[in-house]
Scaffold this active site. Sequence first.
Site, short mmCIF file in Angstrom:
data_model
loop_
_atom_site.label_atom_id
_atom_site.label_comp_id
_atom_site.label_asym_id
_atom_site.label_seq_id
_atom_site.Cartn_x
_atom_site.Cartn_y
_atom_site.Cartn_z
N LYS A 178 41.05 32.32 33.52
CA LYS A 178 42.12 31.96 34.45
C LYS A 178 43.43 31.71 33.73
CE LYS A 178 39.40 30.21 38.33
NZ LYS A 178 38.15 30.83 37.94
N ARG A 233 35.76 41.55 41.83
CA ARG A 233 34.46 41.90 42.43
C ARG A 233 34.62 41.91 43.95
NH1 ARG A 233 33.36 36.87 44.44
NH2 ARG A 233 33.94 35.08 43.16
N GLU A 283 46.41 22.36 36.89
CA GLU A 283 47.51 22.79 37.76
C GLU A 283 47.94 21.67 38.70
OE1 GLU A 283 46.71 27.57 38.32
OE2 GLU A 283 46.02 26.19 39.87
N HIS A 291 35.61 22.87 47.34
CA HIS A 291 36.24 24.11 46.89
C HIS A 291 35.39 25.34 47.19
CE1 HIS A 291 39.13 21.55 44.92
NE2 HIS A 291 38.16 20.95 44.27
#
Length: 665
Positions: A120, A296, A204, A239
């Site tokens: 990421k 994917r 973040e 999440h």
Amino acid sequence: MTNISISKLLIANRGEIACRIIRTAQRMGIECVAVYSDADKNAQHVKLADEAWYIGPSPAQESYLRSDKILQVAKQSGANAVHPGYGFLSENAEFAATCQQNNIIFVGPPVGAIEAMGSKSEAKRIMHEAEVPLVSGYHGDEQSESLLQAEADKIGYPLLIKATAGGGGKGMRVVESSAEFIDALNSCKREAKSSFGDDKVLIEKYLTKPRHVEIQVFADSLGNAVHLFERDCSVQRRHQKVIEEAPAPGLTEETREQMGQVAIKAAKAIGYQGAGTVEFLYDEDGSFYFMEMNTRLQVEHPVTEMITGLDLVEWQIVVANGNPLPKQQAQLSINGHAFEARIYAEDPNNDFLPATGLISYMGTPSTNQHVRVDSGIISGDQVSVYYDPMIAKLIVWDTDRNAALARLRGALADFHVAGLTTNIEFLHQLASNDSFIGADLDTHFLDKHGEELILGQQPADDAILAAASLKVMLDQSGNQQQLHSVDPFSPWSDKSGWRLNEDNYHQIDLVYGSGHYEITAHFRDDGFLFEINNQEIFTKGYISDNKLFLELDGHKSTVSFAQEKNHLVLFRNASSWSFEVKDSSQVDLGQETSANLTAPMPGTVIQVLVADGDSVEEGQALIVMEAMKMEHTIKAHKDTTIKEVLFNVGDLVDEGAELISFEEE
């Protein structure tokens, strides 16, 4: 359509996605090879494929994550292509590279694209260079606690810690303050290491009311790339997505096109090919920020298929063969609205703890152009402790959002599962929630509305008790009909409950939860008069398939049911009632539950936070378990003293096993 060069396809996955890929591939004339572990030897994907090969023990690390075993099967079976599905090896660049080295087509993006997006932090760097908008944060390689704490304090709170190799909501933690950061960081790293074999994280800024909007992209090897519009996946728990929809409600055509073009730019920046998803955080002011790219097929891809009329697995195979995309951007359009609800074996009344075991019965709504069910499970199958507890994906479509939402509520009401606790009633409540109906969406939706959506155990009202009693009596009548007497006119063959000089009646004992109901059934010519809670209810009806058609004091209705031995489950409007039919002498109403700590689900002990003799306070964390790839912290139910800790780190624990004993008071 050009000729298909893939002749035999190995599906390196299991469950519903394996079944879904097999159906498309077989429709295209491609032979399919399944792989399976010990836990999946009788699974539906094994039965659906043209052939199936054993690859090892139940834990994924010893089977579905063993790329060497899967490649060996590909060679032995003669498969010239591998489709990884999602999860497992789907975003494993080394596996994709090894497939190519062995002249096996990998139905997915190039190795370089997987590597670019697999981290990421690296993905953020590439997107920054491509001028794709980003949320502020730290994406560096330095991972010391002190540096990460300092960077977190600099970014400000709340913030999000996220495993760089993560996905599916695993290895993610929201941190509200500096004091919470280190504990959250360590927990996140443990979960990331367990799930992905890599504990590196990024940090973040956490937006307070964002929506999760993702763009489906497709690219071929000839330089063509398109977007297939967006999906809104804002309703999430831990999440993990709960309900997804397409298109995103309230998104303007201008914003849709901007996001679509940014997603295409992101895909082209890494030389992408095949199906991919570019995920964005969409803020209240209409701004959006790149979050990650999944290289994917996504779990929620069916909602895109429903609004575009396309088969994305077919597109994947076409692109994998080196052919151009079947359609250009100008040929793509949105038709109607679609929802996908993920049906899980889990208990919403107990912090959504996963459930495992036998699905004794599964009845699904009728499928048609409006309703689709993707599942790898049927009645009699097992939900294993080793894999994700998803039972099925329920997908609905209609001409607009309100009509599609009505379809979703109706289909959920017709989806019946017995044997395990599910989230079906919770999903129905969610689809009926005023804020959800009004599309007031953000990623904190369930934090704000969760309590409204969890109803607890449904009470057994008189109507449900009468329905259960009628089912018992009709069963008994049917059983008697099967015991034919030699003399059909003998009184021993009579099924009316007739008694000499007495009212004809029968005693029914039902146990539901902690309640015990003693019901008297009086036989009448065309039905039964039930004495329930000091009320008399006249009931009659009949059984057809798994439906009970009944009339209660003139009110006609239908209740679905499932039954195994003396366990009867009734279904009505997405709610269910599980009864035990037994003699009152068998019911122990005075038994108290143990005060000792037991495992609420099967799993692995990953942390023991106390020792023998410790004094603990109510709410104190005692043991951390991992189940279904998620961490669960088990806490003290009161102030007490630890007598003995019965399990160690790494031990596999069965549901209900005693974890810790306490000193007697």
